[in-house]
Design a protein around this motif. Structure first.
Motif, PDB file in Angstrom:
ATOM      1  N   GLN A  77      17.285   3.072  10.702  1.00  0.00           N
ATOM      2  CA  GLN A  77      16.151   2.396  10.055  1.00  0.00           C
ATOM      3  C   GLN A  77      15.786   2.951   8.695  1.00  0.00           C
ATOM      4  O   GLN A  77      14.930   2.393   8.005  1.00  0.00           O
ATOM      5  CB  GLN A  77      14.921   2.470  10.969  1.00  0.00           C
ATOM      6  N   GLY A  78      16.385   4.046   8.301  1.00  0.00           N
ATOM      7  CA  GLY A  78      16.031   4.622   7.011  1.00  0.00           C
ATOM      8  C   GLY A  78      14.643   5.241   7.049  1.00  0.00           C
ATOM      9  O   GLY A  78      14.191   5.717   8.083  1.00  0.00           O
ATOM     10  N   LEU A  79      13.959   5.208   5.906  1.00  0.00           N
ATOM     11  CA  LEU A  79      12.620   5.774   5.820  1.00  0.00           C
ATOM     12  C   LEU A  79      11.582   4.700   6.126  1.00  0.00           C
ATOM     13  O   LEU A  79      11.493   3.699   5.430  1.00  0.00           O
ATOM     14  CB  LEU A  79      12.355   6.332   4.422  1.00  0.00           C
ATOM     15  N   GLN A  80      10.814   4.947   7.157  1.00  0.00           N
ATOM     16  CA  GLN A  80       9.772   4.023   7.572  1.00  0.00           C
ATOM     17  C   GLN A  80       8.408   4.696   7.398  1.00  0.00           C
ATOM     18  O   GLN A  80       8.196   5.805   7.886  1.00  0.00           O
ATOM     19  CB  GLN A  80       9.971   3.622   9.034  1.00  0.00           C
ATOM     20  N   PHE A  81       7.505   3.992   6.750  1.00  0.00           N
ATOM     21  CA  PHE A  81       6.180   4.532   6.466  1.00  0.00           C
ATOM     22  C   PHE A  81       5.332   4.612   7.726  1.00  0.00           C
ATOM     23  O   PHE A  81       5.250   3.642   8.493  1.00  0.00           O
ATOM     24  CB  PHE A  81       5.494   3.635   5.433  1.00  0.00           C
ATOM     25  N   TYR A  92       6.487   9.811   6.666  1.00  0.00           N
ATOM     26  CA  TYR A  92       7.559   8.851   6.884  1.00  0.00           C
ATOM     27  C   TYR A  92       8.432   9.332   8.029  1.00  0.00           C
ATOM     28  O   TYR A  92       8.633  10.534   8.220  1.00  0.00           O
ATOM     29  CB  TYR A  92       8.430   8.702   5.627  1.00  0.00           C
ATOM     30  N   GLN A 128      12.319   9.124   9.352  1.00  0.00           N
ATOM     31  CA  GLN A 128      13.655   8.781   8.869  1.00  0.00           C
ATOM     32  C   GLN A 128      14.658   8.853  10.004  1.00  0.00           C
ATOM     33  O   GLN A 128      14.804   9.879  10.672  1.00  0.00           O
ATOM     34  CB  GLN A 128      14.092   9.733   7.738  1.00  0.00           C
ATOM     35  N   GLY A 157       0.814  -1.208   0.000  1.00  0.00           N
ATOM     36  CA  GLY A 157       0.000   0.000   0.000  1.00  0.00           C
ATOM     37  C   GLY A 157       0.844   1.254   0.000  1.00  0.00           C
ATOM     38  O   GLY A 157       0.310   2.355  -0.143  1.00  0.00           O
ATOM     39  N   ASN A 158       2.156   1.109   0.146  1.00  0.00           N
ATOM     40  CA  ASN A 158       3.007   2.276   0.215  1.00  0.00           C
ATOM     41  C   ASN A 158       4.362   1.951  -0.402  1.00  0.00           C
ATOM     42  O   ASN A 158       4.738   0.786  -0.525  1.00  0.00           O
ATOM     43  CB  ASN A 158       3.197   2.727   1.662  1.00  0.00           C
ATOM     44  N   LEU A 159       5.095   2.975  -0.773  1.00  0.00           N
ATOM     45  CA  LEU A 159       6.446   2.773  -1.263  1.00  0.00           C
ATOM     46  C   LEU A 159       7.330   2.297  -0.122  1.00  0.00           C
ATOM     47  O   LEU A 159       7.233   2.786   1.000  1.00  0.00           O
ATOM     48  CB  LEU A 159       7.012   4.083  -1.822  1.00  0.00           C
ATOM     49  N   GLU A 175      -0.854   7.202   5.492  1.00  0.00           N
ATOM     50  CA  GLU A 175      -1.213   7.922   4.291  1.00  0.00           C
ATOM     51  C   GLU A 175      -2.670   8.338   4.361  1.00  0.00           C
ATOM     52  O   GLU A 175      -3.517   7.582   4.844  1.00  0.00           O
ATOM     53  CB  GLU A 175      -1.008   7.054   3.050  1.00  0.00           C
ATOM     54  N   LYS A 193      17.823   1.454   2.320  1.00  0.00           N
ATOM     55  CA  LYS A 193      18.556   2.193   3.352  1.00  0.00           C
ATOM     56  C   LYS A 193      19.346   3.361   2.771  1.00  0.00           C
ATOM     57  O   LYS A 193      19.696   4.286   3.498  1.00  0.00           O
ATOM     58  CB  LYS A 193      19.498   1.252   4.100  1.00  0.00           C
ATOM     59  N   ASN A 218      -3.869   3.971   4.685  1.00  0.00           N
ATOM     60  CA  ASN A 218      -2.867   2.957   4.960  1.00  0.00           C
ATOM     61  C   ASN A 218      -2.077   3.378   6.188  1.00  0.00           C
ATOM     62  O   ASN A 218      -1.886   4.578   6.434  1.00  0.00           O
ATOM     63  CB  ASN A 218      -1.931   2.815   3.745  1.00  0.00           C
ATOM     64  N   LEU A 256       9.152  13.179   7.681  1.00  0.00           N
ATOM     65  CA  LEU A 256       8.958  13.663   6.321  1.00  0.00           C
ATOM     66  C   LEU A 256       7.520  13.506   5.888  1.00  0.00           C
ATOM     67  O   LEU A 256       6.904  12.461   6.097  1.00  0.00           O
ATOM     68  CB  LEU A 256       9.862  12.885   5.361  1.00  0.00           C
ATOM     69  N   GLY A 269      -1.268   5.463  -2.530  1.00  0.00           N
ATOM     70  CA  GLY A 269      -0.865   4.088  -2.746  1.00  0.00           C
ATOM     71  C   GLY A 269       0.610   4.034  -3.085  1.00  0.00           C
ATOM     72  O   GLY A 269       1.360   4.965  -2.826  1.00  0.00           O
ATOM     73  N   SER A 270       1.013   2.962  -3.725  1.00  0.00           N
ATOM     74  CA  SER A 270       2.436   2.767  -3.971  1.00  0.00           C
ATOM     75  C   SER A 270       2.783   2.787  -5.450  1.00  0.00           C
ATOM     76  O   SER A 270       3.850   2.325  -5.845  1.00  0.00           O
ATOM     77  CB  SER A 270       2.869   1.427  -3.362  1.00  0.00           C
TER      78      SER A 270
END
Lengths: 112, 115
Positions: free
Chosen positions: B41-45, B35, B37, A98-100, B48, A104, B56, B90, B99-100
């Motif tokens: 862990q980088g970018l975590q959703f 998101y 960051q 559902g999301n991008l 939305e 890393k 989501n 972010l 969506g994706s």
């Protein structure tokens, strides 16, 4: 679980050379892929995207290659410039997501 | 056309407090994503929104919440802050229903430090 990973966390290139940043994705159902560039203190900036019905797409000085057989994505930057120094993220979408989902990141350093 | 605007740019809070972050999407964009960051862990959703509805949600505790207004502007709230909530938050907007399958346009983020 679903994940997007990068082969190299850091990449150092000489100004004027071509750069190649690689990315592996794990979800074979993903059908949309995108590259972002993030400079220090800024949010990710869209570079280029590609859908799974293509295996190559070109932009200005950048090319994205998609190999669905081995679930691999790469970003090629021609004639790398100091302004290209940043962290580059790949992301996958489509399929059941559902999301991008972001990788890393790879830090690209350009030496003058 | 103005990009995604996030306020405030920096925020310092102490453990146990709550915080509200604001995001104004690109004009005409109706979907907003958030998101988190962090270096590890980088970018975590997070979540939305589209048409004021959460479409989501990522794998974050209930302390993280958000909403979207009729003008597509969005806010996210974190209650009972923990040290681990220190991160760059972010916001991103997209033209379609989200969506994706479409590109996201990101703001510069809100850097939250929890002491």
């Amino acid at each position: 679980g679903e994940s997007v990973g990068l082969h190299l966390p850091t990449l150092s290139v000489q100004e004027g050379d071509n750069s190649i940043i690689n990315c592996a994705y794990s979800n074979s159902a993903s059908d949309y892929f995108i590259w972002y560039k993030q400079e220090s203190g800024k949010g990710p900036q869209f570079i280029i995207d590609i859908r799974s019905n293509m295996d190559k797409r070109q932009g200005q000085r950048v090319t994205v290659l998609l190999n669905k057989t081995v679930k691999h994505l790469s970003l090629q930057i021609a004639a790398t410039q100091p302004g290209d120094s940043a962290v580059y993220f790949c992301a996958e979408g489509g399929g059941s997501q559902g999301n991008l989902i972001f990788g890393k990141g790879t830090k690209l350093s350009v030496k003058p | 056309k103005a990009g995604v605007t996030q306020t405030p740019r920096y925020l310092i809070k102490t453990r146990g407090q709550q915080v509200t972050l604001s995001c104004s999407p690109i004009s005409g964009h109706r979907s907003v994503s958030w998101y988190q960051q962090t270096p590890g862990q980088g970018l975590q959703f997070l979540f939305e929104y589209f048409s004021e509805t959460q479409r989501n949600k990522g794998n974050f505790p209930g302390r993280f919440s958000g909403r979207q207004f009729s003008n597509s502007r969005s806010e996210m709230n974190v209650s009972t802050l923990e040290l681990g909530d220190s991160a760059l938050y972010l916001c991103a907007s997209s033209l379609g229903q989200g969506g994706s399958n479409e590109k996201l346009f990101f703001g510069s983020g809100t850097q939250l430090s929890v002491l």
